[in-house]
Motif scaffolding. Structure first.
Motif, PDB file in Angstrom:
ATOM      1  N   GLU A   1       0.846  -1.182   0.000  1.00  0.00           N
ATOM      2  CA  GLU A   1       0.000   0.000   0.000  1.00  0.00           C
ATOM      3  C   GLU A   1       0.885   1.236   0.000  1.00  0.00           C
ATOM      4  O   GLU A   1       1.885   1.312   0.710  1.00  0.00           O
ATOM      5  N   LYS A   2       0.536   2.195  -0.797  1.00  0.00           N
ATOM      6  CA  LYS A   2       1.310   3.431  -0.911  1.00  0.00           C
ATOM      7  C   LYS A   2       0.521   4.585  -0.313  1.00  0.00           C
ATOM      8  O   LYS A   2      -0.699   4.558  -0.249  1.00  0.00           O
ATOM      9  N   THR A   3       1.238   5.605   0.129  1.00  0.00           N
ATOM     10  CA  THR A   3       0.613   6.825   0.609  1.00  0.00           C
ATOM     11  C   THR A   3       1.402   8.014   0.068  1.00  0.00           C
ATOM     12  O   THR A   3       2.613   7.934  -0.105  1.00  0.00           O
ATOM     13  N   ARG A   4       0.719   9.065  -0.211  1.00  0.00           N
ATOM     14  CA  ARG A   4       1.353  10.259  -0.764  1.00  0.00           C
ATOM     15  C   ARG A   4       1.850  11.134   0.381  1.00  0.00           C
ATOM     16  O   ARG A   4       1.148  11.372   1.354  1.00  0.00           O
ATOM     17  N   VAL A   5       3.105  11.600   0.266  1.00  0.00           N
ATOM     18  CA  VAL A   5       3.695  12.490   1.266  1.00  0.00           C
ATOM     19  C   VAL A   5       4.385  13.650   0.563  1.00  0.00           C
ATOM     20  O   VAL A   5       4.641  13.596  -0.643  1.00  0.00           O
TER      21      VAL A   5
ATOM     22  N   SER B   1      11.006   8.186  -5.448  1.00  0.00           N
ATOM     23  CA  SER B   1      10.080   7.554  -4.499  1.00  0.00           C
ATOM     24  C   SER B   1      10.666   6.251  -3.960  1.00  0.00           C
ATOM     25  O   SER B   1      10.617   5.994  -2.750  1.00  0.00           O
TER      26      SER B   1
ATOM     27  N   SER C   1      11.755   5.678  -0.131  1.00  0.00           N
ATOM     28  CA  SER C   1      11.111   4.587   0.589  1.00  0.00           C
ATOM     29  C   SER C   1      12.152   3.641   1.178  1.00  0.00           C
ATOM     30  O   SER C   1      12.069   3.252   2.347  1.00  0.00           O
TER      31      SER C   1
END
Length: 84
Positions: free
Chosen positions: A5-9, A29, A33
């Motif tokens: 699962e990815k999340t935007r930051v 990215s 990560s």
């Protein structure tokens, strides 16, 4: 490979570093990560060591005083190390 699962930051990075990485075709990215995961693992390791050092020291002290409880049962190439 397992999908995660990815999340935007939002990150603030040095412009020249970003420009250089983009010019080299680097995936910022993925790099970020990996670096964050590595830093988190290192902190978890440090916390584990800090929490468990007194426990390991107490166990070592007990073994030094009392000997290993299975010393008499150990055979093979490492038996001498346990049995003295």
């Amino acid at each position: 490979m397992t999908a995660t699962e990815k999340t935007r930051v939002t990150l603030t990075l040095d412009k020249s570093a970003v420009d250089s990485a983009k010019a080299q075709g680097l995936n910022l990215s993925a790099i970020a990560s990996d670096a964050i995961c590595s830093a988190a693992r290192q902190r978890e390791r440090e916390a584990w060591i800090a929490e468990n050092t007194p426990i390991v020291a107490a166990q070592d002290e007990w073994l030094e005083k009392n000997g290993h409880p299975f010393a008499g049962a150990v055979a093979g190439p490492f038996g001498k190390a346990w049995n003295g």
